[in-house]
Design a protein around this motif. Structure first.
Motif, PDB file in Angstrom:
ATOM      1  N   THR A   2       0.832  -1.205   0.000  1.00 38.61           N
ATOM      2  CA  THR A   2       0.000   0.000   0.000  1.00 38.61           C
ATOM      3  C   THR A   2       0.863   1.250   0.000  1.00 38.61           C
ATOM      4  O   THR A   2       0.611   2.197  -0.762  1.00 38.61           O
ATOM      5  CB  THR A   2      -0.926   0.002   1.228  1.00 38.61           C
ATOM      6  OG1 THR A   2      -1.711  -1.187   1.243  1.00 38.61           O
ATOM      7  CG2 THR A   2      -1.843   1.214   1.215  1.00 38.61           C
ATOM      8  N   GLY A   3       1.882   1.263   0.850  1.00 35.74           N
ATOM      9  CA  GLY A   3       2.749   2.433   0.932  1.00 35.74           C
ATOM     10  C   GLY A   3       3.501   2.701  -0.357  1.00 35.74           C
ATOM     11  O   GLY A   3       3.601   3.843  -0.806  1.00 35.74           O
ATOM     12  N   VAL A   4       4.022   1.638  -0.981  1.00 31.17           N
ATOM     13  CA  VAL A   4       4.790   1.813  -2.217  1.00 31.17           C
ATOM     14  C   VAL A   4       3.893   2.322  -3.352  1.00 31.17           C
ATOM     15  O   VAL A   4       4.246   3.279  -4.058  1.00 31.17           O
ATOM     16  CB  VAL A   4       5.466   0.482  -2.620  1.00 31.17           C
ATOM     17  CG1 VAL A   4       6.037   0.570  -4.027  1.00 31.17           C
ATOM     18  CG2 VAL A   4       6.571   0.138  -1.634  1.00 31.17           C
ATOM     19  N   VAL A   5       2.727   1.707  -3.523  1.00 25.81           N
ATOM     20  CA  VAL A   5       1.836   2.087  -4.627  1.00 25.81           C
ATOM     21  C   VAL A   5       1.321   3.522  -4.449  1.00 25.81           C
ATOM     22  O   VAL A   5       1.410   4.349  -5.369  1.00 25.81           O
ATOM     23  CB  VAL A   5       0.656   1.099  -4.727  1.00 25.81           C
ATOM     24  CG1 VAL A   5      -0.371   1.598  -5.739  1.00 25.81           C
ATOM     25  CG2 VAL A   5       1.160  -0.276  -5.133  1.00 25.81           C
ATOM     26  N   LEU A   6       0.799   3.837  -3.280  1.00 27.47           N
ATOM     27  CA  LEU A   6       0.221   5.159  -3.062  1.00 27.47           C
ATOM     28  C   LEU A   6       1.291   6.251  -3.053  1.00 27.47           C
ATOM     29  O   LEU A   6       1.098   7.332  -3.619  1.00 27.47           O
ATOM     30  CB  LEU A   6      -0.562   5.180  -1.751  1.00 27.47           C
ATOM     31  CG  LEU A   6      -1.807   4.289  -1.701  1.00 27.47           C
ATOM     32  CD1 LEU A   6      -2.510   4.435  -0.356  1.00 27.47           C
ATOM     33  CD2 LEU A   6      -2.764   4.627  -2.837  1.00 27.47           C
ATOM     34  N   ALA A   7       2.434   5.975  -2.410  1.00 27.23           N
ATOM     35  CA  ALA A   7       3.501   6.979  -2.359  1.00 27.23           C
ATOM     36  C   ALA A   7       4.111   7.212  -3.734  1.00 27.23           C
ATOM     37  O   ALA A   7       4.464   8.342  -4.080  1.00 27.23           O
ATOM     38  CB  ALA A   7       4.585   6.543  -1.374  1.00 27.23           C
ATOM     39  N   ALA A   8       4.239   6.159  -4.534  1.00 26.03           N
ATOM     40  CA  ALA A   8       4.792   6.317  -5.883  1.00 26.03           C
ATOM     41  C   ALA A   8       3.916   7.232  -6.728  1.00 26.03           C
ATOM     42  O   ALA A   8       4.426   8.116  -7.442  1.00 26.03           O
ATOM     43  CB  ALA A   8       4.934   4.953  -6.549  1.00 26.03           C
ATOM     44  N   MET A   9       2.601   7.055  -6.646  1.00 22.85           N
ATOM     45  CA  MET A   9       1.694   7.877  -7.454  1.00 22.85           C
ATOM     46  C   MET A   9       1.547   9.284  -6.882  1.00 22.85           C
ATOM     47  O   MET A   9       1.565  10.274  -7.623  1.00 22.85           O
ATOM     48  CB  MET A   9       0.342   7.182  -7.559  1.00 22.85           C
ATOM     49  CG  MET A   9       0.390   5.880  -8.349  1.00 22.85           C
ATOM     50  SD  MET A   9      -1.238   5.158  -8.681  1.00 22.85           S
ATOM     51  CE  MET A   9      -1.741   4.717  -7.024  1.00 22.85           C
ATOM     52  N   SER A  30       5.391  16.049  -7.668  1.00 21.22           N
ATOM     53  CA  SER A  30       6.629  16.441  -8.336  1.00 21.22           C
ATOM     54  C   SER A  30       6.400  17.034  -9.726  1.00 21.22           C
ATOM     55  O   SER A  30       7.066  17.984 -10.118  1.00 21.22           O
ATOM     56  CB  SER A  30       7.557  15.229  -8.446  1.00 21.22           C
ATOM     57  OG  SER A  30       8.725  15.539  -9.183  1.00 21.22           O
ATOM     58  N   ARG A  31       5.442  16.468 -10.473  1.00 20.08           N
ATOM     59  CA  ARG A  31       5.332  16.812 -11.888  1.00 20.08           C
ATOM     60  C   ARG A  31       4.177  17.764 -12.219  1.00 20.08           C
ATOM     61  O   ARG A  31       4.227  18.433 -13.240  1.00 20.08           O
ATOM     62  CB  ARG A  31       5.161  15.526 -12.709  1.00 20.08           C
ATOM     63  CG  ARG A  31       6.405  14.654 -12.771  1.00 20.08           C
ATOM     64  CD  ARG A  31       7.523  15.372 -13.531  1.00 20.08           C
ATOM     65  NE  ARG A  31       8.609  14.467 -13.867  1.00 20.08           N
ATOM     66  CZ  ARG A  31       9.731  14.359 -13.194  1.00 20.08           C
ATOM     67  NH1 ARG A  31       9.901  15.084 -12.094  1.00 20.08           N
ATOM     68  NH2 ARG A  31      10.684  13.541 -13.599  1.00 20.08           N
ATOM     69  N   TRP A  56       7.035  12.155   0.669  1.00 20.80           N
ATOM     70  CA  TRP A  56       8.115  13.136   0.583  1.00 20.80           C
ATOM     71  C   TRP A  56       9.370  12.524  -0.041  1.00 20.80           C
ATOM     72  O   TRP A  56      10.058  13.171  -0.839  1.00 20.80           O
ATOM     73  CB  TRP A  56       8.435  13.689   1.978  1.00 20.80           C
ATOM     74  CG  TRP A  56       7.724  14.964   2.278  1.00 20.80           C
ATOM     75  CD1 TRP A  56       6.578  15.131   2.978  1.00 20.80           C
ATOM     76  CD2 TRP A  56       8.124  16.287   1.872  1.00 20.80           C
ATOM     77  NE1 TRP A  56       6.230  16.457   3.031  1.00 20.80           N
ATOM     78  CE2 TRP A  56       7.164  17.193   2.363  1.00 20.80           C
ATOM     79  CE3 TRP A  56       9.194  16.780   1.132  1.00 20.80           C
ATOM     80  CZ2 TRP A  56       7.242  18.560   2.149  1.00 20.80           C
ATOM     81  CZ3 TRP A  56       9.281  18.153   0.925  1.00 20.80           C
ATOM     82  CH2 TRP A  56       8.318  19.018   1.426  1.00 20.80           C
ATOM     83  N   THR A  57       9.683  11.299   0.326  1.00 24.99           N
ATOM     84  CA  THR A  57      10.848  10.627  -0.249  1.00 24.99           C
ATOM     85  C   THR A  57      10.699  10.447  -1.751  1.00 24.99           C
ATOM     86  O   THR A  57      11.621  10.733  -2.535  1.00 24.99           O
ATOM     87  CB  THR A  57      11.054   9.259   0.426  1.00 24.99           C
ATOM     88  OG1 THR A  57      11.259   9.437   1.829  1.00 24.99           O
ATOM     89  CG2 THR A  57      12.252   8.535  -0.169  1.00 24.99           C
ATOM     90  N   MET A  58       9.532   9.971  -2.186  1.00 26.17           N
ATOM     91  CA  MET A  58       9.308   9.755  -3.610  1.00 26.17           C
ATOM     92  C   MET A  58       9.298  11.074  -4.371  1.00 26.17           C
ATOM     93  O   MET A  58       9.867  11.181  -5.467  1.00 26.17           O
ATOM     94  CB  MET A  58       7.987   9.018  -3.826  1.00 26.17           C
ATOM     95  CG  MET A  58       7.961   7.592  -3.309  1.00 26.17           C
ATOM     96  SD  MET A  58       9.275   6.542  -3.964  1.00 26.17           S
ATOM     97  CE  MET A  58       8.980   6.668  -5.727  1.00 26.17           C
ATOM     98  N   LYS A  59       8.662  12.090  -3.803  1.00 24.30           N
ATOM     99  CA  LYS A  59       8.618  13.398  -4.468  1.00 24.30           C
ATOM    100  C   LYS A  59      10.028  13.958  -4.650  1.00 24.30           C
ATOM    101  O   LYS A  59      10.374  14.474  -5.727  1.00 24.30           O
ATOM    102  CB  LYS A  59       7.752  14.341  -3.640  1.00 24.30           C
ATOM    103  CG  LYS A  59       7.386  15.647  -4.338  1.00 24.30           C
ATOM    104  CD  LYS A  59       8.309  16.769  -3.970  1.00 24.30           C
ATOM    105  CE  LYS A  59       7.907  18.076  -4.628  1.00 24.30           C
ATOM    106  NZ  LYS A  59       8.907  19.150  -4.456  1.00 24.30           N
ATOM    107  N   GLY A  60      10.852  13.876  -3.607  1.00 22.92           N
ATOM    108  CA  GLY A  60      12.221  14.364  -3.711  1.00 22.92           C
ATOM    109  C   GLY A  60      13.036  13.613  -4.743  1.00 22.92           C
ATOM    110  O   GLY A  60      13.854  14.208  -5.459  1.00 22.92           O
ATOM    111  N   GLY A  94      16.964  11.069  -2.643  1.00 26.34           N
ATOM    112  CA  GLY A  94      15.570  11.330  -2.295  1.00 26.34           C
ATOM    113  C   GLY A  94      15.393  12.376  -1.234  1.00 26.34           C
ATOM    114  O   GLY A  94      14.277  12.717  -0.875  1.00 26.34           O
ATOM    115  N   SER A  95      16.498  12.936  -0.712  1.00 25.46           N
ATOM    116  CA  SER A  95      16.363  13.889   0.367  1.00 25.46           C
ATOM    117  C   SER A  95      16.969  15.256   0.070  1.00 25.46           C
ATOM    118  O   SER A  95      16.886  16.154   0.897  1.00 25.46           O
ATOM    119  CB  SER A  95      17.039  13.326   1.633  1.00 25.46           C
ATOM    120  OG  SER A  95      18.409  13.089   1.374  1.00 25.46           O
ATOM    121  N   VAL A  96      17.557  15.430  -1.104  1.00 21.69           N
ATOM    122  CA  VAL A  96      18.227  16.700  -1.382  1.00 21.69           C
ATOM    123  C   VAL A  96      17.292  17.712  -2.007  1.00 21.69           C
ATOM    124  O   VAL A  96      17.595  18.905  -2.030  1.00 21.69           O
ATOM    125  CB  VAL A  96      19.439  16.488  -2.314  1.00 21.69           C
ATOM    126  CG1 VAL A  96      20.501  15.650  -1.616  1.00 21.69           C
ATOM    127  CG2 VAL A  96      19.026  15.815  -3.617  1.00 21.69           C
TER     128      VAL A  96
END
Length: 280
Positions: free
Chosen positions: A87-94, A100-101, A159-163, A276-278
């Protein structure tokens, strides 16, 4: 030149000596748990410094699997943890990709709200979450604990995925669109493979959120048949005595999946944590 080489060699020796020292400090508690697991169940402290104590046996390990529902607890923990991870991977990825975009109303407020939630420990949110789960009829269910763990892990994961997405040039998607891909295909076929390190961090954090958590699980899972590993290990403690041998044996076994995951995913961890943090 020789003096410079000697200086570098001395510095290298000192560096390795410090690393060995801190490695021993980190390993000492683990060795103590090994020792406790091999002692009789009711003995915690000993004046002996032997790693393998006198009269050592695997009775505690055997008891875990023959006299206690340890496999049931492990199955429950695996089910909850893997579901929370997916759940975390799928939702955070999207969600991270959207933040981000795309530009949309409430984007900054949404990112800020996710950041603010990270400032409070999960225990502060336990009461409102518990009341919500009561009204939804999800107390004492896997679904309730999975929702709670996913909600706790998602802000950090997004936040990690967005970065990490911010470090991937948008021109790659433009090239994919020119080649005939739509937005979703460009995301799944071009961006997601490049974001593998961040996906690993997201998955590992989500897994750890659910695998070793006790306080929230103790409030939501009241049926012993639904207990996860932390709740099961807590049952080794009673008012009059604590079965330290079982505690030590179970702790070592519970640790193994996490260690195996870290070793298996280690090549992706460094780049995932740094890139992922910069940006954010």
């Amino acid at each position: 030149m020789n003096a410079a080489k000697k200086k570098r060699r001395l510095l290298s020796i000192l560096t390795h000596a410090v690393l060995v020292l801190f490695s021993l400090i980190a390993l000492y508690p683990v060795l103590q748990i090994v020792t406790i697991s091999l002692r009789p169940s009711d003995k915690l402290l000993s004046t002996s410094l032997e790693i393998i104590p006198a009269g050592a046996s695997f009775r505690s390990y055997i008891s875990l699997f023959t006299e206690r529902p340890f496999l049931l607890w492990m199955r429950n923990s695996a089910l909850v943890s893997l579901t929370v991870t997916m759940t975390g991977v799928v939702l955070a990825a999207m969600a991270g990709y959207a933040f981000s975009r795309f530009s949309f109303m409430g984007k900054k407020a949404g990112m800020l709200s996710l950041l603010v939630t990270q400032m409070f420990p999960a225990t502060m949110l336990l009461l409102p979450l518990y009341i919500m789960l009561i009204h939804l009829g999800l107390i004492n269910t896997y679904f309730g604990i999975i929702i709670t763990y996913s909600a706790t892990a998602l802000p950090f994961c997004i936040w990690t995925m967005k970065g990490y997405y911010d470090t991937i040039p948008g021109t790659l998607e433009e090239a994919a669109r020119i080649d005939g891909c739509n937005q979703f295909q460009a995301f799944t076929k071009v961006i997601l493979p490049l974001a593998a390190p961040a996906l690993v961090i997201t998955g590992l954090f989500s897994f750890m959120t659910a695998w070793a958590e006790y306080i929230v699980a103790a409030q939501i899972l009241q049926d012993t048949a639904l207990w996860t590993l932390p709740l099961g290990l807590k049952s080794f403690e009673s008012n009059m005595t604590t079965e330290w041998g079982l505690y030590g044996a179970a702790s070592l076994i519970v640790m193994l999946p996490v260690v195996a995951l870290f070793l298996f995913l280690s090549k992706w961890l460094v780049s995932g944590l740094t890139l992922g943090s910069v940006k954010g």
